[in-house]
Scaffold this motif. Structure first.
Motif, PDB file in Angstrom:
ATOM      1  N   SER A   9       6.388   4.721   2.695  1.00 47.63           N
ATOM      2  CA  SER A   9       4.798   5.191   2.412  1.00 47.63           C
ATOM      3  C   SER A   9       4.379   3.306   2.315  1.00 47.63           C
ATOM      4  CB  SER A   9       4.908   5.648   1.115  1.00 47.63           C
ATOM      5  OG  SER A   9       3.454   6.647   0.784  1.00 47.63           O
ATOM      6  N   GLY A  10       3.235   3.829   0.876  1.00 47.82           N
ATOM      7  CA  GLY A  10       2.818   2.058   1.244  1.00 47.82           C
ATOM      8  C   GLY A  10       1.276   1.771   1.570  1.00 47.82           C
ATOM      9  N   ARG A  89       1.339   7.178   3.922  1.00 46.39           N
ATOM     10  CA  ARG A  89       1.159   6.973   2.814  1.00 46.39           C
ATOM     11  C   ARG A  89       0.612   8.065   1.601  1.00 46.39           C
ATOM     12  NH1 ARG A  89      -1.881   4.037   6.504  1.00 46.39           N
ATOM     13  NH2 ARG A  89      -3.340   5.776   6.885  1.00 46.39           N
ATOM     14  N   CYS A  92       3.932   8.766  -1.407  1.00 43.92           N
ATOM     15  CA  CYS A  92       3.444   7.757  -2.537  1.00 43.92           C
ATOM     16  C   CYS A  92       2.749   9.193  -4.340  1.00 43.92           C
ATOM     17  CB  CYS A  92       2.474   6.293  -2.925  1.00 43.92           C
ATOM     18  SG  CYS A  92       3.960   5.364  -2.286  1.00 43.92           S
ATOM     19  N   ILE A  95       5.705  11.897  -5.304  1.00 48.56           N
ATOM     20  CA  ILE A  95       7.526  11.224  -5.803  1.00 48.56           C
ATOM     21  C   ILE A  95       7.738  12.958  -7.405  1.00 48.56           C
ATOM     22  CG2 ILE A  95       8.586  10.320  -7.100  1.00 48.56           C
ATOM     23  CD1 ILE A  95       7.582   7.401  -6.093  1.00 48.56           C
ATOM     24  N   ALA A 109       8.202   1.958   0.086  1.00 52.23           N
ATOM     25  CA  ALA A 109       6.227   1.744   0.042  1.00 52.23           C
ATOM     26  C   ALA A 109       5.950   0.274   0.279  1.00 52.23           C
ATOM     27  CB  ALA A 109       6.121   1.508  -1.051  1.00 52.23           C
ATOM     28  N   LEU A 165       0.058   4.202  -3.999  1.00 53.47           N
ATOM     29  CA  LEU A 165       0.943   3.334  -5.085  1.00 53.47           C
ATOM     30  C   LEU A 165       1.240   2.596  -6.387  1.00 53.47           C
ATOM     31  CD1 LEU A 165       3.412   1.091  -3.883  1.00 53.47           C
ATOM     32  CD2 LEU A 165       1.317  -0.542  -3.625  1.00 53.47           C
ATOM     33  N   ALA A 168       2.527   5.219  -8.208  1.00 52.44           N
ATOM     34  CA  ALA A 168       3.794   5.645  -7.535  1.00 52.44           C
ATOM     35  C   ALA A 168       4.791   4.431  -9.026  1.00 52.44           C
ATOM     36  CB  ALA A 168       4.721   5.740  -6.523  1.00 52.44           C
ATOM     37  N   LEU A 177      12.189   4.905  -5.822  1.00 52.28           N
ATOM     38  CA  LEU A 177      10.731   3.704  -4.881  1.00 52.28           C
ATOM     39  C   LEU A 177      11.381   2.829  -4.912  1.00 52.28           C
ATOM     40  CD1 LEU A 177       8.283   3.895  -4.005  1.00 52.28           C
ATOM     41  CD2 LEU A 177       7.403   2.829  -6.427  1.00 52.28           C
TER      42      LEU A 177
END
Length: 273
Positions: A9-10, A89, A92, A95, A109, A165, A168, A177
């Motif tokens: 993700s990220g 994306r 995040c 979670i 991420a 982000l 998370a 993470l």
């Protein structure tokens, strides 16, 4: 054998496609570009909520089984690989539920200094000057300032991912993470990939960083009006260039890489590589 599921993700333009292209050199792993699973997951959550008049017949046990089954069944068809990375994306923001569905899953991420993310998107726009991009709802025209404002909106390409982000990073499931900085991935890929394998608890693999290949995104990028969106250079290496952003726009985002701020790191135990 039960398949192991992990997630990428990220932030956009931060190396997720490059990471997937490297990982898939390992025959035990499957990784790809952003795919349909997270969107289906989100829709299924919505349709099993009170929005559905028959939700009185749907328990949390049903929800858990169906959401878990969605991901597992998709990859039962997609690949025989025993270890899978799904990229989106949206993960995040998921979670908490992923922690229950897949307690051993890691979320990697990908991050990058925010001004250079914006710079990278603008370069794509200028490179594809004849095709309006889906990033901007296929609208032609406008100034760089309007495009950047659109990117930074709460639901924009950068704005949504950035907020997700932070959610998370400062949340309660940070043990699952890992933040992988683009700058680390391209300048020291050996260290970056060793950290990934250690994070997910798998044996390290000797990757070839001189001959990286990824051909899955061409048709998607063309349809999105953004050819090159998922291009990956064969050799993993850093590049040095001047920004094409006006100085005031570059400064606008210069301090937004919050994961590098000492005060932010004091409030989390997220692994940052």
């Amino acid at each position: 054998m039960e398949r192991k599921i992990h997630f990428i993700s990220g932030l956009p333009r931060s190396g997720s496609t490059l990471l997937s292209a490297i990982l898939r050199q390992n025959p035990c792993l499957y990784a790809g570009m952003t795919g349909p699973v997270a969107g289906l997951f989100n829709t299924l959550q919505t349709e099993m909520s009170g929005k559905n008049e028959f939700s009185v017949f749907i328990t949390d046990a049903h929800r858990k089984a169906m959401l878990k089954g969605l991901i597992e069944n998709y990859y039962d068809i997609q690949t025989p690989a025993p270890i899978v990375f799904d990229t989106h994306r949206l993960w995040c923001t998921k979670i908490a539920v992923l922690n229950e569905l897949f307690p051993d899953a890691g979320i990697i991420a990908c991050v990058r200094e925010v001004p250079w993310i914006v710079d990278s998107v603008e370069r794509l726009v200028r490179k594809n000057k004849y095709q309006p991009s889906s990033i901007f709802n296929y609208q032609a025209g406008g100034t760089i300032y309007a495009r950047v404002d659109h990117l930074a909106e709460k639901d924009g390409l950068v704005g949504f991912a950035y907020r997700a982000l932070k959610e998370a990073f400062f949340g309660e499931h940070t043990q699952r993470l890992m933040l992988l900085q683009y700058e680390t991935l391209v300048s020291d890929p050996v260290r970056a990939l060793r950290a990934v394998y250690d994070f997910i608890g798998e044996p390290r693999f000797e990757h070839d960083f001189e001959h990286v290949a990824f051909d899955d995104g061409a048709s998607f990028d063309q349809r999105a009006g953004t050819p090159g969106l998922h291009d990956v250079r064969a050799k993993v290496s850093p590049t040095t260039r001047k920004t094409i952003l006006p100085p005031d726009l570059f400064r606008r985002f210069a301090n937004e890489s919050f994961w590098r701020h000492p005060e932010a790191q004091q409030h989390t135990d997220v692994l940052i590589v």
